[in-house]
Scaffold this motif. Structure first.
Motif, PDB file in Angstrom:
ATOM      1  N   LYS A  49     -11.921 -37.503 -12.646  1.00 33.36           N
ATOM      2  CA  LYS A  49     -10.875 -38.108 -13.478  1.00 33.36           C
ATOM      3  C   LYS A  49      -9.848 -38.806 -12.595  1.00 33.36           C
ATOM      4  O   LYS A  49      -9.329 -38.226 -11.635  1.00 33.36           O
ATOM      5  N   MET A  61      -5.965 -47.580 -25.168  1.00 32.67           N
ATOM      6  CA  MET A  61      -6.873 -46.892 -24.237  1.00 32.67           C
ATOM      7  C   MET A  61      -8.109 -47.741 -23.952  1.00 32.67           C
ATOM      8  O   MET A  61      -8.613 -47.769 -22.836  1.00 32.67           O
ATOM      9  N   SER A  84      -7.095 -35.326 -24.588  1.00 33.30           N
ATOM     10  CA  SER A  84      -6.654 -35.718 -23.245  1.00 33.30           C
ATOM     11  C   SER A  84      -7.866 -35.979 -22.357  1.00 33.30           C
ATOM     12  O   SER A  84      -8.969 -35.466 -22.607  1.00 33.30           O
ATOM     13  N   GLY A  85      -7.637 -36.745 -21.311  1.00 31.44           N
ATOM     14  CA  GLY A  85      -8.697 -36.966 -20.333  1.00 31.44           C
ATOM     15  C   GLY A  85      -9.164 -35.650 -19.719  1.00 31.44           C
ATOM     16  O   GLY A  85     -10.343 -35.485 -19.419  1.00 31.44           O
ATOM     17  N   GLY A  93      -7.112 -41.209 -17.554  1.00 29.09           N
ATOM     18  CA  GLY A  93      -6.076 -40.780 -18.476  1.00 29.09           C
ATOM     19  C   GLY A  93      -5.385 -41.979 -19.121  1.00 29.09           C
ATOM     20  O   GLY A  93      -5.846 -43.119 -19.002  1.00 29.09           O
ATOM     21  N   GLY A  94      -4.282 -41.692 -19.806  1.00 34.88           N
ATOM     22  CA  GLY A  94      -3.617 -42.717 -20.602  1.00 34.88           C
ATOM     23  C   GLY A  94      -2.501 -43.455 -19.902  1.00 34.88           C
ATOM     24  O   GLY A  94      -2.273 -44.645 -20.154  1.00 34.88           O
ATOM     25  N   GLY A 118      -1.918 -45.164 -23.225  1.00 36.72           N
ATOM     26  CA  GLY A 118      -2.081 -44.237 -24.351  1.00 36.72           C
ATOM     27  C   GLY A 118      -0.825 -43.479 -24.715  1.00 36.72           C
ATOM     28  O   GLY A 118      -0.494 -43.335 -25.896  1.00 36.72           O
ATOM     29  N   HIS A 119      -0.110 -42.981 -23.708  1.00 40.46           N
ATOM     30  CA  HIS A 119       1.042 -42.120 -24.012  1.00 40.46           C
ATOM     31  C   HIS A 119       2.156 -42.901 -24.694  1.00 40.46           C
ATOM     32  O   HIS A 119       2.819 -42.393 -25.602  1.00 40.46           O
ATOM     33  N   ILE A 160      -3.345 -46.708 -30.726  1.00 38.32           N
ATOM     34  CA  ILE A 160      -3.482 -45.799 -29.578  1.00 38.32           C
ATOM     35  C   ILE A 160      -4.856 -46.004 -28.934  1.00 38.32           C
ATOM     36  O   ILE A 160      -4.989 -46.175 -27.720  1.00 38.32           O
TER      37      ILE A 160
HETATM   38  O1  IP8 Z   1      -3.469 -39.028 -19.914  1.00 41.27           O
HETATM   39  C1  IP8 Z   1      -4.134 -39.103 -22.952  1.00 41.27           C
HETATM   40  O2  IP8 Z   1      -4.970 -38.748 -21.901  1.00 41.27           O
HETATM   41  P1  IP8 Z   1      -4.324 -38.045 -20.621  1.00 41.27           P
HETATM   42  C2  IP8 Z   1      -4.775 -40.107 -23.884  1.00 41.27           C
HETATM   43  O3  IP8 Z   1      -5.481 -37.574 -19.818  1.00 41.27           O
HETATM   44  C3  IP8 Z   1      -3.867 -40.663 -24.912  1.00 41.27           C
HETATM   45  O4  IP8 Z   1      -3.499 -36.867 -21.129  1.00 41.27           O
HETATM   46  C4  IP8 Z   1      -4.512 -41.445 -25.958  1.00 41.27           C
HETATM   47  C5  IP8 Z   1      -2.577 -40.505 -24.939  1.00 41.27           C
END
Ligand code: IP8
Length: 247
Positions: free
Chosen positions: A6, A79, A149-150, A46-47, A51-52, A75
């Motif tokens: 990741k 992503m 989450s990722g 991750g986002g 995403g966040h 959202i």
């Molecule tokens: O950054 C979050 O993934 P993370 C994905 O791995 C979204 O927590 C859509 C917020």
């Protein structure tokens, strides 16, 4: 050798500026992946500021669902656009990357238990591709759609693909102890409870305690490390903090 890696959202995006890729950091990560000699590699990202940012805007989280289709799509779309960028750069570097979007695969039941079939990912891997998954929105029975989450994607992949090694490349070089030094190895949560805090309740967005807990449950050893150790991890070396509940 199956490796799940990741790339943290904070590593590949500029978290301060909405929907902005950190060009240098992403290019450096892509170069390390392109130079690695691995036959079966799955990537997850991750986002970060994609995403966040959108999840906050539309009030969707791991526990708060939404039935607002345009909001949920916004959202996912953020992503997907980040995923497009990651995949395109991997192609430029000669990596046979293809996207796999959790929204189209996964679902949660009313108790939030995840179902995510991995047939497409496993077949892509077997055909020599590098699947690239990401944190996303997923349908959840009784709640509309919630965030995955990722990190949760990583643990699902690690179990479902029987991964040999798991890596989480984050902005920090590992799990810190009280004195600010990187802990080389964690084999039980009790060893780090004082440093990381015992409560899950304050940690639902995927803080270090939750990461360590989830990684301890895997059969495969997992490494938490910073961008400087990415090439070493991909070369099979020990990087950052090794989390190994079976050790
Ligand atoms: O950054 C979050 O993934 P993370 C994905 O791995 C979204 O927590 C859509 C917020």
């Amino acid at each position: 050798m199956t490796v799940v890696l990741k790339l943290g959202g904070s590593v590949v995006t500029d978290k301060e500026t909405p929907e902005t890729v950190d060009d240098d950091a992403l290019d450096a990560a892509v170069e390390a992946v392109a130079e690695a000699d691995l036959d079966r590699l799955v990537l997850v990202h991750g986002g970060g500021s994609f995403g966040h940012h959108q999840a906050d805007k539309h009030g969707v989280s791991l526990s708060a669902g939404s039935r607002d289709a345009p909001g949920v799509w916004a959202i996912h779309d953020a992503m997907r656009r980040l995923n497009d960028e990651v995949v395109a750069r991997l192609h430029d570097a000669g990596v046979p990357a293809l996207p796999v979007h959790p929204l189209s695969l996964a679902a949660r039941d009313a108790d939030a238990a995840l179902s995510m079939p991995l047939d497409s990912t496993a077949t892509l891997l077997g055909e020599g591709f590098v699947p690239v998954l990401h944190g996303d929105v997923v349908a959840q029975a009784g709640a509309g759609a919630t965030i995955i989450s990722g990190d949760e994607v990583v643990t699902r992949l690690a179990r479902g693909l029987d991964a040999d090694r798991v890596g989480l490349c984050s902005t920090v070089p590992g799990v810190y102890d009280d004195a600010g030094a990187v802990i080389p190895r964690i084999s039980s949560f009790a060893e780090v409870e004082d440093v990381l805090g015992a409560s899950d309740a304050t940690d639902v967005t995927g803080g270090m305690a939750e990461k360590v807990r989830a990684l301890l449950e895997l059969d495969s050893p997992a490494h938490i490390f910073g961008p400087d150790d990415l090439a070493a991890f991909l070369a099979g070396e020990s990087a950052g903090t090794v989390v190994d509940g079976d050790a």
